[in-house]
Write a protein that holds these residues in place. Structure first.
Motif, PDB file in Angstrom:
ATOM      1  N   ALA A 156       9.314   5.782   1.338  1.00 43.93           N
ATOM      2  CA  ALA A 156       8.050   6.351   0.877  1.00 43.93           C
ATOM      3  C   ALA A 156       7.594   7.541   1.723  1.00 43.93           C
ATOM      4  N   MET A 157       8.554   8.245   2.321  1.00 49.68           N
ATOM      5  CA  MET A 157       8.252   9.471   3.054  1.00 49.68           C
ATOM      6  C   MET A 157       8.293  10.630   2.055  1.00 49.68           C
ATOM      7  N   VAL A 158       7.292  11.467   2.093  1.00 51.47           N
ATOM      8  CA  VAL A 158       7.183  12.575   1.156  1.00 51.47           C
ATOM      9  C   VAL A 158       8.246  13.624   1.471  1.00 51.47           C
ATOM     10  N   LEU A 159       8.942  14.068   0.422  1.00 53.90           N
ATOM     11  CA  LEU A 159      10.051  15.005   0.587  1.00 53.90           C
ATOM     12  C   LEU A 159       9.703  16.450   0.231  1.00 53.90           C
ATOM     13  N   ASN A 160       8.740  16.649  -0.651  1.00 50.24           N
ATOM     14  CA  ASN A 160       8.518  18.008  -1.174  1.00 50.24           C
ATOM     15  C   ASN A 160       7.046  18.336  -1.415  1.00 50.24           C
ATOM     16  N   ASP A 161       6.187  17.975  -0.500  1.00 51.11           N
ATOM     17  CA  ASP A 161       4.757  18.239  -0.651  1.00 51.11           C
ATOM     18  C   ASP A 161       4.482  19.709  -0.943  1.00 51.11           C
ATOM     19  N   GLY A 162       5.124  20.594  -0.224  1.00 48.95           N
ATOM     20  CA  GLY A 162       4.912  22.030  -0.428  1.00 48.95           C
ATOM     21  C   GLY A 162       5.306  22.486  -1.819  1.00 48.95           C
ATOM     22  N   ASP A 163       6.414  21.961  -2.334  1.00 48.82           N
ATOM     23  CA  ASP A 163       6.831  22.318  -3.692  1.00 48.82           C
ATOM     24  C   ASP A 163       5.818  21.827  -4.722  1.00 48.82           C
ATOM     25  N   ALA A 164       5.316  20.610  -4.533  1.00 38.73           N
ATOM     26  CA  ALA A 164       4.330  20.063  -5.464  1.00 38.73           C
ATOM     27  C   ALA A 164       3.056  20.907  -5.434  1.00 38.73           C
ATOM     28  N   GLN A 165       2.604  21.286  -4.240  1.00 40.35           N
ATOM     29  CA  GLN A 165       1.414  22.116  -4.134  1.00 40.35           C
ATOM     30  C   GLN A 165       1.651  23.499  -4.739  1.00 40.35           C
ATOM     31  N   TYR A 166       2.840  24.040  -4.558  1.00 40.35           N
ATOM     32  CA  TYR A 166       3.150  25.353  -5.113  1.00 40.35           C
ATOM     33  C   TYR A 166       3.110  25.338  -6.640  1.00 40.35           C
ATOM     34  N   ARG A 167       3.651  24.280  -7.251  1.00 39.17           N
ATOM     35  CA  ARG A 167       3.618  24.193  -8.721  1.00 39.17           C
ATOM     36  C   ARG A 167       2.175  24.095  -9.214  1.00 39.17           C
ATOM     37  N   VAL A 168       1.336  23.354  -8.491  1.00 35.01           N
ATOM     38  CA  VAL A 168      -0.084  23.296  -8.831  1.00 35.01           C
ATOM     39  C   VAL A 168      -0.697  24.690  -8.711  1.00 35.01           C
ATOM     40  N   ALA A 169      -0.376  25.391  -7.628  1.00 36.47           N
ATOM     41  CA  ALA A 169      -0.916  26.734  -7.416  1.00 36.47           C
ATOM     42  C   ALA A 169      -0.498  27.677  -8.548  1.00 36.47           C
ATOM     43  N   GLN A 170       0.727  27.527  -9.031  1.00 33.72           N
ATOM     44  CA  GLN A 170       1.178  28.353 -10.147  1.00 33.72           C
ATOM     45  C   GLN A 170       0.358  28.063 -11.402  1.00 33.72           C
ATOM     46  N   TRP A 171       0.088  26.802 -11.667  1.00 33.44           N
ATOM     47  CA  TRP A 171      -0.701  26.438 -12.843  1.00 33.44           C
ATOM     48  C   TRP A 171      -2.127  27.000 -12.706  1.00 33.44           C
ATOM     49  N   HIS A 214       0.852  -1.185   0.000  1.00 33.70           N
ATOM     50  CA  HIS A 214       0.000   0.000   0.000  1.00 33.70           C
ATOM     51  C   HIS A 214       0.888   1.234   0.000  1.00 33.70           C
ATOM     52  N   LEU A 215       0.311   2.370  -0.370  1.00 39.21           N
ATOM     53  CA  LEU A 215       1.039   3.626  -0.255  1.00 39.21           C
ATOM     54  C   LEU A 215       1.344   3.871   1.216  1.00 39.21           C
ATOM     55  N   SER A 216       2.457   4.529   1.497  1.00 35.03           N
ATOM     56  CA  SER A 216       2.805   4.822   2.892  1.00 35.03           C
ATOM     57  C   SER A 216       1.769   5.760   3.497  1.00 35.03           C
ATOM     58  N   ALA A 217       1.668   5.752   4.821  1.00 36.75           N
ATOM     59  CA  ALA A 217       0.747   6.647   5.513  1.00 36.75           C
ATOM     60  C   ALA A 217       1.100   8.104   5.211  1.00 36.75           C
ATOM     61  N   ASP A 218       2.379   8.415   5.098  1.00 36.10           N
ATOM     62  CA  ASP A 218       2.812   9.770   4.799  1.00 36.10           C
ATOM     63  C   ASP A 218       2.333  10.205   3.411  1.00 36.10           C
ATOM     64  N   LEU A 219       2.462   9.325   2.428  1.00 39.29           N
ATOM     65  CA  LEU A 219       2.018   9.644   1.076  1.00 39.29           C
ATOM     66  C   LEU A 219       0.499   9.759   1.019  1.00 39.29           C
ATOM     67  N   ARG A 220      -0.200   8.863   1.677  1.00 41.98           N
ATOM     68  CA  ARG A 220      -1.667   8.947   1.725  1.00 41.98           C
ATOM     69  C   ARG A 220      -2.100  10.252   2.381  1.00 41.98           C
ATOM     70  N   ALA A 221      -1.421  10.651   3.452  1.00 39.73           N
ATOM     71  CA  ALA A 221      -1.751  11.914   4.129  1.00 39.73           C
ATOM     72  C   ALA A 221      -1.503  13.102   3.204  1.00 39.73           C
ATOM     73  N   SER A 222      -0.412  13.073   2.472  1.00 41.83           N
ATOM     74  CA  SER A 222      -0.123  14.162   1.535  1.00 41.83           C
ATOM     75  C   SER A 222      -1.204  14.259   0.469  1.00 41.83           C
ATOM     76  N   LEU A 223      -1.607  13.130  -0.090  1.00 45.33           N
ATOM     77  CA  LEU A 223      -2.666  13.127  -1.107  1.00 45.33           C
ATOM     78  C   LEU A 223      -3.985  13.633  -0.529  1.00 45.33           C
ATOM     79  N   ARG A 224      -4.315  13.157   0.656  1.00 47.32           N
ATOM     80  CA  ARG A 224      -5.565  13.570   1.302  1.00 47.32           C
ATOM     81  C   ARG A 224      -5.567  15.068   1.575  1.00 47.32           C
ATOM     82  N   LEU A 225      -4.469  15.586   2.147  1.00 44.33           N
ATOM     83  CA  LEU A 225      -4.411  17.012   2.449  1.00 44.33           C
ATOM     84  C   LEU A 225      -4.393  17.861   1.180  1.00 44.33           C
ATOM     85  N   PHE A 226      -3.725  17.375   0.145  1.00 46.18           N
ATOM     86  CA  PHE A 226      -3.733  18.097  -1.126  1.00 46.18           C
ATOM     87  C   PHE A 226      -5.170  18.233  -1.627  1.00 46.18           C
ATOM     88  N   ALA A 227      -5.911  17.137  -1.634  1.00 48.46           N
ATOM     89  CA  ALA A 227      -7.307  17.177  -2.078  1.00 48.46           C
ATOM     90  C   ALA A 227      -8.139  18.086  -1.177  1.00 48.46           C
TER      91      ALA A 227
END
Length: 157
Positions: A62-77, A3-16
């Motif tokens: 499977a620990m997320v390293l750059n959630d903020g950067d990924a969200q920022y790039r989405v925000a730019q788009w 399964h996806l790690s809890a950290d990755l699942r949390a990142s996806l959930r919070l992003f949504a």
């Protein structure tokens, strides 16, 4: 298969959660109600998740390293879609915006290509400094967060 790690699942959930709540990168998108633009068509929402997934990085555990950067790039788009005068810096690279299907990269739909064309040819606007009161009660994970998410750090939806 694992399964996806809890950290990755949390990142996806919070992003949504932040995306649906209108609080993705509140500094860049201050006073921009992007939800009607993003949720208007499946193509826009698909592109948002593609950018997030393409930019997001995880380590060997499977620990997320750059959630903020990924969200920022989405925000730019998103900002480029909502504000044609906004200039994305640095411009998107092709790998950041690729859509994937069964392990293959697909070209984005025409409506998304138009937005990407604007986003790839633009430079950054001044960031606003005011944030909605929402941030005080639901802290954003921020760019380059170092600590993993824990269940007690997740906001209640």
């Amino acid at each position: 298969m694992e399964h996806l790690s809890a950290d990755l699942r949390a990142s996806l959930r919070l992003f949504a959660f932040y995306l649906a709540n209108g609080t993705i990168d509140v500094e860049l998108l201050d006073e921009v109600d992007y939800r009607s633009t993003v949720f208007h068509s499946g193509s826009s929402l698909e592109q948002v998740f593609a950018i997030y997934g393409n930019v997001l990085r995880v380590d060997v555990d499977a620990m997320v390293l750059n959630d903020g950067d990924a969200q920022y790039r989405v925000a730019q788009w998103i900002r480029a879609c909502c504000d044609p005068s906004y200039r994305v810096e640095p411009p998107f690279e092709a790998w950041e915006t690729e859509l994937h299907f069964e392990g293959r990269a697909l070209p984005p739909p025409e409506s998304v290509r138009d937005a990407l064309g604007r986003a790839r040819t633009t430079s950054s606007a001044t960031r606003a400094t005011t944030s909605p009161n929402y941030v005080a009660t639901h802290p954003h994970p921020g760019r380059n967060r170092a600590a993993p998410f824990t269940d007690d750090a997740l906001p209640l939806a």
